[in-house]
Design a protein around this motif. Structure first.
Motif, PDB file in Angstrom:
ATOM      1  N   GLU A 193      -7.101  16.515 -10.719  1.00 48.50           N
ATOM      2  CA  GLU A 193      -6.065  16.225  -9.723  1.00 48.50           C
ATOM      3  C   GLU A 193      -6.713  15.790  -8.410  1.00 48.50           C
ATOM      4  N   VAL A 194      -5.977  14.958  -7.664  1.00 52.94           N
ATOM      5  CA  VAL A 194      -6.430  14.519  -6.333  1.00 52.94           C
ATOM      6  C   VAL A 194      -5.288  14.699  -5.336  1.00 52.94           C
ATOM      7  N   THR A 195      -5.661  14.946  -4.087  1.00 51.52           N
ATOM      8  CA  THR A 195      -4.673  14.913  -3.021  1.00 51.52           C
ATOM      9  C   THR A 195      -4.474  13.451  -2.652  1.00 51.52           C
ATOM     10  N   VAL A 239       0.868  -1.170   0.000  1.00 51.82           N
ATOM     11  CA  VAL A 239       0.000   0.000   0.000  1.00 51.82           C
ATOM     12  C   VAL A 239       0.908   1.224   0.000  1.00 51.82           C
ATOM     13  N   VAL A 240       0.735   2.109  -0.970  1.00 57.60           N
ATOM     14  CA  VAL A 240       1.623   3.270  -1.088  1.00 57.60           C
ATOM     15  C   VAL A 240       0.918   4.600  -0.851  1.00 57.60           C
ATOM     16  N   ALA A 241      -0.412   4.641  -0.951  1.00 57.30           N
ATOM     17  CA  ALA A 241      -1.123   5.903  -0.744  1.00 57.30           C
ATOM     18  C   ALA A 241      -2.626   5.651  -0.670  1.00 57.30           C
ATOM     19  N   ARG A 242      -3.325   6.677  -0.222  1.00 55.67           N
ATOM     20  CA  ARG A 242      -4.784   6.679  -0.240  1.00 55.67           C
ATOM     21  C   ARG A 242      -5.216   7.995  -0.865  1.00 55.67           C
ATOM     22  N   VAL A 243      -6.158   7.928  -1.787  1.00 56.33           N
ATOM     23  CA  VAL A 243      -6.634   9.119  -2.483  1.00 56.33           C
ATOM     24  C   VAL A 243      -7.517   9.927  -1.542  1.00 56.33           C
ATOM     25  N   GLY A 244      -7.274  11.237  -1.537  1.00 65.69           N
ATOM     26  CA  GLY A 244      -8.087  12.161  -0.743  1.00 65.69           C
ATOM     27  C   GLY A 244      -9.059  12.918  -1.630  1.00 65.69           C
ATOM     28  N   ARG A 245      -9.226  14.204  -1.331  1.00 67.07           N
ATOM     29  CA  ARG A 245     -10.178  15.047  -2.054  1.00 67.07           C
ATOM     30  C   ARG A 245      -9.679  15.382  -3.458  1.00 67.07           C
ATOM     31  N   ALA A 246     -10.634  15.727  -4.290  1.00 61.26           N
ATOM     32  CA  ALA A 246     -10.295  16.281  -5.603  1.00 61.26           C
ATOM     33  C   ALA A 246      -9.707  17.671  -5.375  1.00 61.26           C
ATOM     34  N   SER A 262       1.217  23.246  -1.378  1.00 59.26           N
ATOM     35  CA  SER A 262       0.931  23.538   0.038  1.00 59.26           C
ATOM     36  C   SER A 262       1.227  22.340   0.929  1.00 59.26           C
ATOM     37  N   GLY A 263       2.323  21.654   0.645  1.00 58.11           N
ATOM     38  CA  GLY A 263       2.741  20.535   1.478  1.00 58.11           C
ATOM     39  C   GLY A 263       2.027  19.228   1.212  1.00 58.11           C
ATOM     40  N   ARG A 264       1.136  19.193   0.250  1.00 56.50           N
ATOM     41  CA  ARG A 264       0.395  17.964  -0.086  1.00 56.50           C
ATOM     42  C   ARG A 264       0.787  17.498  -1.478  1.00 56.50           C
ATOM     43  N   LEU A 265       0.865  16.184  -1.640  1.00 57.20           N
ATOM     44  CA  LEU A 265       1.131  15.628  -2.958  1.00 57.20           C
ATOM     45  C   LEU A 265      -0.170  15.580  -3.741  1.00 57.20           C
ATOM     46  N   LEU A 266      -0.121  16.116  -4.950  1.00 55.30           N
ATOM     47  CA  LEU A 266      -1.259  16.061  -5.868  1.00 55.30           C
ATOM     48  C   LEU A 266      -0.880  15.158  -7.033  1.00 55.30           C
ATOM     49  N   LEU A 305     -12.750   8.850  -7.053  1.00 57.39           N
ATOM     50  CA  LEU A 305     -11.624   8.043  -6.556  1.00 57.39           C
ATOM     51  C   LEU A 305     -11.357   8.232  -5.067  1.00 57.39           C
ATOM     52  N   ARG A 306     -12.055   9.164  -4.438  1.00 63.03           N
ATOM     53  CA  ARG A 306     -11.814   9.474  -3.032  1.00 63.03           C
ATOM     54  C   ARG A 306     -11.830   8.204  -2.166  1.00 63.03           C
ATOM     55  N   ASN A 307     -10.848   8.095  -1.272  1.00 64.60           N
ATOM     56  CA  ASN A 307     -10.657   6.963  -0.340  1.00 64.60           C
ATOM     57  C   ASN A 307     -10.176   5.681  -1.011  1.00 64.60           C
ATOM     58  N   THR A 308      -9.849   5.745  -2.287  1.00 63.02           N
ATOM     59  CA  THR A 308      -9.286   4.576  -2.969  1.00 63.02           C
ATOM     60  C   THR A 308      -7.859   4.359  -2.470  1.00 63.02           C
ATOM     61  N   VAL A 309      -7.533   3.133  -2.126  1.00 57.56           N
ATOM     62  CA  VAL A 309      -6.183   2.780  -1.693  1.00 57.56           C
ATOM     63  C   VAL A 309      -5.364   2.423  -2.926  1.00 57.56           C
ATOM     64  N   LEU A 310      -4.150   2.977  -3.004  1.00 56.18           N
ATOM     65  CA  LEU A 310      -3.263   2.736  -4.140  1.00 56.18           C
ATOM     66  C   LEU A 310      -2.210   1.717  -3.742  1.00 56.18           C
ATOM     67  N   ILE A 311      -2.036   0.685  -4.580  1.00 49.47           N
ATOM     68  CA  ILE A 311      -1.179  -0.449  -4.256  1.00 49.47           C
ATOM     69  C   ILE A 311      -0.152  -0.650  -5.371  1.00 49.47           C
TER      70      ILE A 311
END
Length: 191
Positions: free
Chosen positions: A17-19, A4-11, A56-60, A75-81
């Motif tokens: 683009e997503v955080t 697991v490398v990331a979780r998608v946040g807000r658009a 602003s300190g967040r990866l997009l 895609l919000r809350n999708t786990v990236l693997i």
């Protein structure tokens, strides 16, 4: 092997683009342009990273085929693997991937068995080993050099030198206080 490398946040914005909440120590390797990631839920992917930037300190991130805010928000809350070769090792000598640490035996410096690492918890301040003891209870051991003195992948063990009270249960603490007692029964607490 899957990590697991990331979780998608807000658009972010209106162009897809997503955080992302990064869950890897190597985001430049795992989350770079061209990386193909599996997803949980699987129906969201696989996703290919088109571009990434820090704002602003967040990866997009922007994924191929995701062109607007609606698609990004889906895609919000999708786990990236990421698919990782199990023989791949981190670049730094004293770094480890979670899959290398899971199932290691945890022993004290004198060889006393404590349990088995079942999970690694990544907290903002430090990482923790979640250790299952033979009786089924769990311990949390901070993964810091002062406590975890050795990781031996060949012997499949982690050697720890914990401070007093980190792994002791109540009976062991009471017992250690009683070592200096002059007669039996002194120092025992009543219920």
């Amino acid at each position: 092997m899957q990590l697991v490398v990331a979780r998608v946040g807000r658009a972010h914005g209106i162009k897809g683009e997503v955080t992302v909440e990064v869950r890897t120590d190597e985001p430049e390797l795992r989350l770079g342009p061209g990386a193909v990631l599996l997803t949980d839920p699987a129906s969201a992917g696989p996703l290919t990273i088109e571009s990434g930037r820090v704002h602003s300190g967040r990866l997009l991130l922007r994924f191929e085929g995701v062109r607007d805010r609606t698609a990004a928000e889906a895609l919000r809350n999708t786990v990236l693997i990421a698919e990782v070769d199990p023989t791949e090792l981190p670049e730094e000598e004293d770094e480890y991937y979670d899959h290398q640490l899971i199932d290691l035996d945890v022993v004290l410096t004198d060889g006393t068995e404590i349990g088995v690492i079942t999970e690694i918890s990544h907290l903002p301040s430090q990482d923790l080993f979640i250790v299952e003891r033979p009786d089924g209870t769990e311990l949390m051991i901070p993964f810091v050099g002062e406590i975890v003195t050795e990781i031996d992948l060949e012997e499949q063990r982690a050697v720890i030198d914990p401070p007093p009270g980190l792994i002791d249960d109540r009976a062991e603490i009471v017992s250690s206080r009683d070592d200096g007692a002059s007669s039996e029964g002194e120092g025992e607490e009543s219920a």
